[in-house]
Design an enzyme around this catalytic site. Structure first.
Site, PDB file in Angstrom:
ATOM      1  CB  ALA A   1      16.457 -33.919 -26.317  1.00 31.70           C
ATOM      2  CE  LYS A   2      10.453 -33.571 -31.814  1.00 37.03           C
ATOM      3  NZ  LYS A   2      11.127 -33.311 -33.093  1.00 37.03           N
TER       4      LYS A   2
END
Ligand code: NAD
Length: 474
Positions: free
Chosen positions: A103-104
């Protein structure tokens, strides 16, 4: 000239690996796409008026949960960049056997334009928007620091989560990279730079790899150029110079480049930047203004460490790079086109999905610590110390009964002490970095379709993710 964006480059690198792996096209597509990207626009009343900010949280793959990835604060943040960074997180975790999906997050903001108090209000509001949608959650989605954020922001996010989940006993595990006194872990701040050091040490343990890059010997005396003396660049440069005898001959920063062929004092430069906001007027070295700082990427050196932003090694300069080894401390510093050119020219690239994994590896340790509610080493440290002391006492007794000199005090001090949290974190990080390098190396040697570390790294990760999906019945 092919001007690949960061996202294009990640896709090209992924696709060329998938083609060679002959993966089922449906599964390859499932692994390629970002599962979801949430965009939020929120207002905060500051300086007498409402300011609207745009932020993102992208989840690339949930083949393992929680998903993991930093939150970046920069004006350049956009959906494409966040999704590319989330993709890299998936591969990074898989390659290093960190049991998370990728994720980011990002917020379009120049953090230098706001006071600490204003940043806290903005961060808490951003966190609120993500927390209420479970996009920050100890078992689902766990952010960490990235460019423009650090332990201060992570502490605000953790506190915001705790306020909104007052009975969650695992609340502290909702984010990593927190200050040590607020449920963080020793060694997290240094972890990504430390991982770069461990990666280079492992590379130099393999004589054939070193010779393949046109180098010989160890890290001792090797010349290094660093771009970006932030969290990652500073720690990598500090440890390589202080502990391995490498020599940093240029530091390229936003406002200029510091050059000193006899070796830059990294601690002094870091302090100068913290105090003055830039490299200008740094004493005892040539400081070149910001006109074309990136030109220094092309200077003669053994090791180039891009530790700032993406796309700095591109078709415009790939032919001119003189470094023998490039270690990608930043995410995506090399475009796909430059990667091809550099490989053709025999430059060894230690790729981002491996080289900067130190942060997420130690974040994993922090998350486990938060869930176990106990610091590493607390149960066994003194037991180890006692047992080691007993052993040394017995050896001393035998030596002296045979008229021999006893164990030296220096050795006794070093050997007798039990491992503390920092020792264990560094040991776990070193082990993970070494294993992952050896995994990539063994893979590229066993399959000539993957002749470089990046393609071997991608192939290994994709195989692991495919196996995880297969176990889920996909
Ligand atoms: P940071 O904000 O602490 O430092 C970035 C540094 O780069 C700053 O000193 C900044 O002035 C400099 N910089 C920015 N643009 C530049 C340019 N165009 N030319 C030269 N210098 C420039 O960020 P960081 O946490 O050290 O992250 C750096 C890179 O490492 C990013 O790509 C990030 O995604 C990656 N990374 C960070 C972590 C982490 O744990 N912090 C983990 C993995 C990867």
């Amino acid at each position: 000239m092919t001007n690949h964006s960061f996202r294009d480059s990640t896709e090209v690198m992924f696709q060329s690996t998938v083609d060679k792996l002959e993966l089922d096209p449906g599964l390859a597509e499932k692994i390629r796409i970002a599962n979801s990207t949430y965009t939020v626009r929120f207002g905060v009343k500051l300086r007498g008026q409402i300011h609207t900010f745009t932020g993102y949280r992208s989840v690339h793959s949930e083949h393992r949960e929680p998903v993991k990835g930093g939150i970046r604060y920069a004006l350049s943040v956009n959906q494409d960049e966040v999704e590319a960074l989330a993709t890299l997180m998936t591969f990074k975790c898989a390659l290093t056997d960190v049991p998370f999906g990728g994720a980011k997050g990002g917020l379009c903001i120049d953090p230098t334009q706001w006071t600490e108090e204003e940043l806290e209000r903005i961060t808490r509001r951003f966190a609120y928007e993500l927390i209420k949608r479970d996009l920050i959650h100890p078992s689902q989605n766990v952010p960490a620091p990235d460019m423009g954020t650090g332990e201060r922001e992570m502490a605000w996010i953790a506190d915001q989560y705790a306020r909104m989940h007052t009975t969650d006993i695992n609340a502290a595990a909702c984010v990593t990279g927190k200050p040590v006194g607020q449920h963080g872990i020793k060694g997290r701040t240094e972890a990504t730079g430390r991982g770069v050091q461990y990666a280079l040490r492992e590379f130099f343990r393999h004589g054939e790899d070193v010779a393949g890059a046109g180098l010989s010997g160890s890290l001792e005396g090797k010349t290094v150029i660093v771009q970006g003396l932030g969290n990652v660049g500073y720690h990598a440069a500090k440890f390589l110079t202080e502990e391995d005898g490498a020599k940093v001959i240029a530091v390229i920063e936003r406002d200029g480049t510091v050059v000193d062929r006899s070796g830059i004092n990294i601690e002094a430069l870091h302090k100068h930047i913290a105090e003055t906001g830039g490299v200008a007027n740094f004493p005892n070295s040539i400081v070149l203004s910001a006109k074309a700082p990136a030109r220094f990427l092309e200077e003669e050196c053994d090791i180039l460490i891009p530790a700032a932003v993406e796309g700095v090694l591109n078709e415009g300069n790939a032919e001119k790079i003189k470094a023998k080894v490039i270690i990608e401390a930043a995410n995506g510093p090399t475009t796909a086109a430059a990667d091809r050119i550099l490989r053709k020219r025999g430059v060894t690239i230690i790729p981002d999905l491996y080289a900067n994994a130190g942060g997420v590896i130690v974040s994993y340790f922090e998350w486990v610590k938060n869930l176990s509610h106990m610091r590493f080493g607390r149960m066994q440290r003194r037991l180890e110390e006692t047992q080691n002391a007993m052993l040394l006492d017995e050896i001393d007794r035998v030596l002296s009964s045979n008229g021999l000199n006893g164990i030296s005090e220096g050795f006794r001090d070093q050997y007798a002490k039990g491992a503390c949290e920092l020792d264990l974190v560094r040991s776990g990080l070193d082990d993970t970095m070494r294993e992952a390098y050896q995994g990539m190396r063994a893979f590229l040697r066993s399959d000539d379709r993957f002749p470089d570390l990046r393609s071997a790294g991608y192939a290994l990760s994709i195989q692991k993710i495919a196996a995880a999906y297969a176990a889920k019945g996909l």
